[in-house]
Design an enzyme around this catalytic site. Structure first.
Site, PDB file in Angstrom:
ATOM      1  N   ASP A  25      38.209  38.854  41.590  1.00  0.00           N
ATOM      2  CA  ASP A  25      37.984  39.283  42.981  1.00  0.00           C
ATOM      3  C   ASP A  25      38.790  40.526  43.357  1.00  0.00           C
ATOM      4  OD1 ASP A  25      36.208  37.195  43.393  1.00  0.00           O
ATOM      5  OD2 ASP A  25      37.788  35.827  44.030  1.00  0.00           O
TER       6      ASP A  25
ATOM      7  N   ARG B  82      35.610  42.323  50.589  1.00  0.00           N
ATOM      8  CA  ARG B  82      36.702  42.891  49.779  1.00  0.00           C
ATOM      9  C   ARG B  82      36.557  44.405  49.639  1.00  0.00           C
ATOM     10  NH1 ARG B  82      39.172  38.279  48.731  1.00  0.00           N
ATOM     11  NH2 ARG B  82      37.979  36.507  47.970  1.00  0.00           N
TER      12      ARG B  82
HETATM   13  C1  S3P Z   1      35.513  31.263  43.034  1.00  0.00           C
HETATM   14  C2  S3P Z   1      35.223  31.727  41.787  1.00  0.00           C
HETATM   15  C3  S3P Z   1      34.906  33.133  41.488  1.00  0.00           C
HETATM   16  C4  S3P Z   1      35.331  34.058  42.611  1.00  0.00           C
HETATM   17  C5  S3P Z   1      34.973  33.528  43.968  1.00  0.00           C
HETATM   18  C6  S3P Z   1      35.597  32.166  44.193  1.00  0.00           C
HETATM   19  C7  S3P Z   1      35.790  29.829  43.212  1.00  0.00           C
HETATM   20  O1  S3P Z   1      33.518  33.264  41.329  1.00  0.00           O
HETATM   21  O2  S3P Z   1      34.749  35.335  42.442  1.00  0.00           O
HETATM   22  O3  S3P Z   1      35.425  34.414  44.979  1.00  0.00           O
HETATM   23  O4  S3P Z   1      36.293  29.442  44.274  1.00  0.00           O
HETATM   24  O5  S3P Z   1      35.502  29.059  42.294  1.00  0.00           O
HETATM   25  P1  S3P Z   1      32.814  32.992  39.897  1.00  0.00           P
HETATM   26  O6  S3P Z   1      33.143  31.627  39.512  1.00  0.00           O
HETATM   27  O7  S3P Z   1      31.348  33.177  40.140  1.00  0.00           O
HETATM   28  O8  S3P Z   1      33.384  34.039  39.000  1.00  0.00           O
END
Ligand code: S3P
Length: 437
Positions: free
Chosen positions: A318, A392
């Protein structure tokens, strides 16, 4: 470009102390597990952002009583693992990919049907990554054309556990399958060559569900119950990240970030900024609610471009928009590879950042799975950039504006409220020149 403009301008050195809001990932999961537990759980430090509140509103509609005695606190009266009841219409996840993907797994195990919908951004995001493996477990879920929302989850399908290789390194996919696994016959096992954040595993254990996990593997069996417990949500490292970068690139800055969540699966940016020469010192390391936390003191430093080691990518997934801003101020080139997933976040973060950075005079080349940015001591030019409704990206350009030679106008910023309510005010308190006219 839609409304909700911000105007950022060259700011003062950043000084003082900041405590950023609660972690978004943990807030979603706390509501979900507390709702399914036997008994009453208290959540402290809950993120009062639109994403977490969308998940909260969904559980109210599924029959869970949730009180808000004060901001940042929730009292959740759990209904037990089989106590949810059908809602009277579609469930709106808003902007939250985490909400929708985790709920897809959880709702697949219910006796009733549900429909999950989202906003314009979420309605374009890929859902086959969860509906595919859920179908292997026996779930029946229809997507919109091309595998995007809405999701029609048909309840009552018997689920069985599967063994799954999480090749996308997605914590959302892993968590979705583990939540479906609560309702499945037999074992659900998720393997990961590149380990992802483990909040679902940690929290299931805290709520008393038997689960074994280590970096690279999680395993649980269906048919147990969750026991209510109190949850303390740590401050969100991803929100702190904007201040880590801002103080690093603004000369004269010296900023203290208080009690930041330091889960090792989230702190990739810290390692990468240090490799670039950042001056960030940790102190008072401790634990809050079972999660590591620390104070971070960050002072301005001249950064150097690097090849970002791919091993850090899942641990900073992120944080790339903020990293790109740091790279634009570093000496030499910074190269990011192995970050395909940036293409399917709240916006296509490679394309959106590249367009905005180019407008501000930054030399950036796009690849399918990353970028090369050649930094400059000059910082940024002025101009108008579009964040495409991506929280973001809006905050990243707000930082860029602090090192610009004139005003940076940032469009479509309203979704900052999904993860960081009060960002403009908090940033202004420590020296940002940022207005939301
Ligand atoms: C998250 C996992 C990430 C992240 C998102 C939150 C989570 O996504 O980018 O902001 O809370 O499990 P991905 O699992 O798709 O990479």
């Amino acid at each position: 470009m839609s409304e909700a403009l911000w105007i950022a301008a060259p700011g003062a050195p950043l000084r003082g102390e900041v405590r950023v809001p609660g972690d978004k990932s943990v807030s979603h999961r706390a509501i979900m597990l507390a709702a399914l537990a036997d008994g009453t759980s208290r959540i402290d430090g809950f993120l009062e952002g639109e994403d977490a509140r969308a998940t909260e509103a969904i559980f109210r509609r599924l029959g869970v009583a949730i009180e808000t005695p004060e901001p940042g606190v929730r009292i959740v009266h759990g209904v037990g693992i089989d106590g949810l009841r059908a809602a009277d219409g579609p469930l709106d996840c808003g902007n939250a990919g985490t909400g929708m993907r985790l709920l897809a797994g959880l709702l697949a195990g219910q006796a009733f049907d549900s429909t999950l919908i989202g906003d314009a951004s979420l309605s374009k995001r890929p859902m086959r990554r969860v509906t595919g493996p859920l179908a292997q477990m026996g779930a029946r879920i229809d997507t919109g054309e091309g595998g995007v929302p809405p999701l029609q989850v048909h309840g009552g399908a018997p689920l069985s556990g599967i063994e799954f290789d999480n090749a996308l390194a997605s914590a959302q996919v892993k968590s979705c399958l583990l939540l479906a696994g609560l309702y499945a016959d037999g074992d659900t096992v998720v393997h990961e060559a590149r380990p992802t954040r483990d909040y679902t595993e940690r929290m299931l254990a805290a709520f008393g569900w038997p689960i074994t996990f280590a970096p690279g593997i999680a395993r649980l069996t269906g048919g147990h119950r969750l026991r209510a417990t109190d949850v303390r949500v740590p401050a969100d490292f991803s929100s702190a990240a904007f201040f880590l970068v801002a103080a690093s690139i603004i000369p004269g800055s010296d900023l203290l970030l208080r009690r930041v969540g330091m889960n090792p699966r989230r702190t990739g940016l810290l390692h990468v900024l240090r490799l670039m020469g950042a001056d960030i010192v940790e102190s008072d390391a401790g634990e809050e609610g079972g999660e590591p936390v620390a104070d971070l003191r960050v002072r301005h430093a001249q950064l150097r471009g690097i090849d970002v080691p791919e091993v850090h990518v899942p641990d900073m997934i992120d944080e790339f928009p903020a990293l790109f801003v740091a790279a634009a101020c570093a000496s030499g080139a910074t190269r990011v590879t192995g970050a395909h997933e940036l293409r399917v976040k709240e916006s296509d973060r490679i394309a959106t950042m590249a367009a905005g950075l180019r407008t501000l005079g930054v030399a950036i080349e796009e690849a399918e799975d990353g970028v090369t940015i050649t930094g400059s001591a000059e910082g940024f030019g002025s101009g108008t950039v579009d964040s495409h409704g991506d929280h973001r990206i809006a905050m990243s350009f707000a930082i860029a504006g602090q090192r610009a030679r004139g005003e940076v106008v940032i469009g479509d910023t309203a979704n900052v409220a999904t993860s960081f309510p009060g960002f403009v005010q908090l940033a202004g308190r420590v020296g940002f020149a940022l207005r939301a006219p």
